[in-house]
Scaffold this active site. Structure first.
Site, PDB file in Angstrom:
ATOM      1  N   GLN A   9       0.830  -1.209   0.000  1.00 16.19           N
ATOM      2  CA  GLN A   9       0.000   0.000   0.000  1.00 16.19           C
ATOM      3  C   GLN A   9       0.864   1.259   0.000  1.00 16.19           C
ATOM      4  OE1 GLN A   9      -3.374  -0.794   2.354  1.00 16.19           O
ATOM      5  NE2 GLN A   9      -4.071   1.289   2.469  1.00 16.19           N
ATOM      6  N   SER A  88       3.967  -6.625   2.802  1.00 19.30           N
ATOM      7  CA  SER A  88       2.603  -6.567   3.337  1.00 19.30           C
ATOM      8  C   SER A  88       1.601  -7.055   2.284  1.00 19.30           C
ATOM      9  CB  SER A  88       2.299  -5.145   3.829  1.00 19.30           C
ATOM     10  OG  SER A  88       1.072  -5.096   4.513  1.00 19.30           O
ATOM     11  N   LEU A  89       0.765  -6.161   1.760  1.00 18.75           N
ATOM     12  CA  LEU A  89      -0.170  -6.514   0.690  1.00 18.75           C
ATOM     13  C   LEU A  89       0.532  -7.238  -0.463  1.00 18.75           C
ATOM     14  CD1 LEU A  89      -2.686  -6.120  -1.238  1.00 18.75           C
ATOM     15  CD2 LEU A  89      -1.745  -3.850  -1.706  1.00 18.75           C
ATOM     16  N   ARG A 113      -9.475  -8.712   2.481  1.00 17.37           N
ATOM     17  CA  ARG A 113      -8.483  -8.167   3.417  1.00 17.37           C
ATOM     18  C   ARG A 113      -8.675  -6.659   3.579  1.00 17.37           C
ATOM     19  NH1 ARG A 113      -3.032  -5.941   2.997  1.00 17.37           N
ATOM     20  NH2 ARG A 113      -1.591  -6.862   4.523  1.00 17.37           N
ATOM     21  N   HIS A 195      -0.566  -4.165  11.046  1.00 17.03           N
ATOM     22  CA  HIS A 195       0.485  -5.021  11.609  1.00 17.03           C
ATOM     23  C   HIS A 195       0.681  -4.780  13.110  1.00 17.03           C
ATOM     24  CE1 HIS A 195       1.305  -6.369   7.584  1.00 17.03           C
ATOM     25  NE2 HIS A 195       1.375  -5.113   7.198  1.00 17.03           N
ATOM     26  N   GLN A 244       0.052 -12.493   9.388  1.00 15.61           N
ATOM     27  CA  GLN A 244       0.665 -11.273   8.864  1.00 15.61           C
ATOM     28  C   GLN A 244      -0.022  -9.984   9.317  1.00 15.61           C
ATOM     29  OE1 GLN A 244      -0.160  -9.239   5.418  1.00 15.61           O
ATOM     30  NE2 GLN A 244       1.656  -9.867   4.296  1.00 15.61           N
TER      31      GLN A 244
END
Length: 297
Positions: A9, A88-89, A113, A195, A244
């Site tokens: 992101q 991440s993503l 998500r 996170h 995650q």
């Protein structure tokens, strides 16, 4: 060995993906398929929307995923990863790229998500902050001794760590970090504490979706955010992907491990070049590149 890396992101930009759409019939088919899966025309927002439009949660994450995955697919035979990783993503993009997830299942999970994270953000005021110029252990110690929920969230590169948590706790931690000598401790314009433990409602929601999705055996290892190590087992990949959302992104450690395991070239697949910059800060000798495709005649 070729390592392919996929951004997360923040990499979105107005007009993203239009060149892919106009240059490849396969890209056109995949973008149209994405519109059907999502139930709205994400291509309209990606190609013509403003930066503000692209910030909308249900758009941002699928848009970056689509740009990355479709670019990987239209590279054709030149796309030959020996290892993959995503920030991440970007981990979802990497899992489609190495054959663990289908395009359709990857997009559905990314959409779920994004919506689950948005809901979690609305439950409690929370934020993130970038900390520059301090060793990780000092940042971790200050997080641990600050009242409220505040944790290390993104280990981006040496001297650059993002913390995540409750607004008040983040503000207190930033003051302490500056006193400790941080070059900067800057609250970021994000909608929530990604996170961190505050993402637990989203983790629970996404867990059932991941459990009910079939994961193939990958065709090359993925270095996952949670473990920063090579994973080839589909069941372990699922477990790490579920963890995650509430665990830190160990990007520094992932890149270091990939280099130890033989990575000689890191190719960023998707919008922007942020990850290439981080790789260079982690190891200045590492070779980096952007994925390029040849437009159809």
């Amino acid at each position: 060995m070729n390592a392919y890396i996929f951004p997360g992101q923040g990499a979105q930009f107005s007009g993203m993906g239009l060149d892919l759409y106009e240059g490849s019939t396969l890209a056109q088919e995949l973008f149209e398929q994405a519109n059907d899966i999502l139930g709205f025309s994400i291509t309209d927002v990606m190609f013509q929307g403003s930066a503000e439009d692209l910030k909308e949660t249900k758009v941002t994450q699928p848009a970056i995923f689509l740009h990355s995955v479709i670019l990987a697919k239209i590279l054709g035979n030149s796309f030959k990863p020996d290892m993959v990783a995503g920030h991440s993503l970007g981990e979802f993009s990497a899992l489609v790229a190495n054959g663990t997830l289908t395009f359709e299942d990857g997009l559905k999970l990314v959409s779920q998500r994004a919506l689950a994270m948005q809901k979690a953000c609305e439950l409690q005021p929370s934020t993130m902050a970038a900390v520059l110029g301090l060793d990780d252990d000092i940042v971790e110690k200050i997080c641990a001794t600050t009242d409220g929920i505040v944790v290390a969230a993104n280990y981006n590169c040496p001297g650059q760590l993002v913390i995540s948590g409750e607004v008040e706790a983040i503000n207190k931690a930033c003051e302490s970090l500056k006193e400790e000598g941080a070059r900067r401790a800057l609250v970021l314009p994000v909608g929530g504490a990604f996170h961190s433990p505050l993402m637990e409602p989203a983790r629970e929601e996404l867990a059932s979706a991941i459990e009910n999705t079939f994961f193939n055996k990958p065709n090359c290892p993925i270095y996952q955010n949670v473990t920063a190590s090579a994973v080839l087992d589909a069941a372990a990949i699922k477990t790490n992907l579920i963890s995650q959302l509430t665990a830190p992104v160990r990007w520094t450690q992932s890149v270091q491990q990939m280099i130890t395991d033989g990575a000689t070239l890191f190719t960023e697949v998707g919008p922007g070049n942020v990850l290439q910059g981080l790789v260079k800060k982690i190891n200045r000798d590492a070779q980096t590149a952007s994925a390029n495709y040849t437009k159809e005649a």
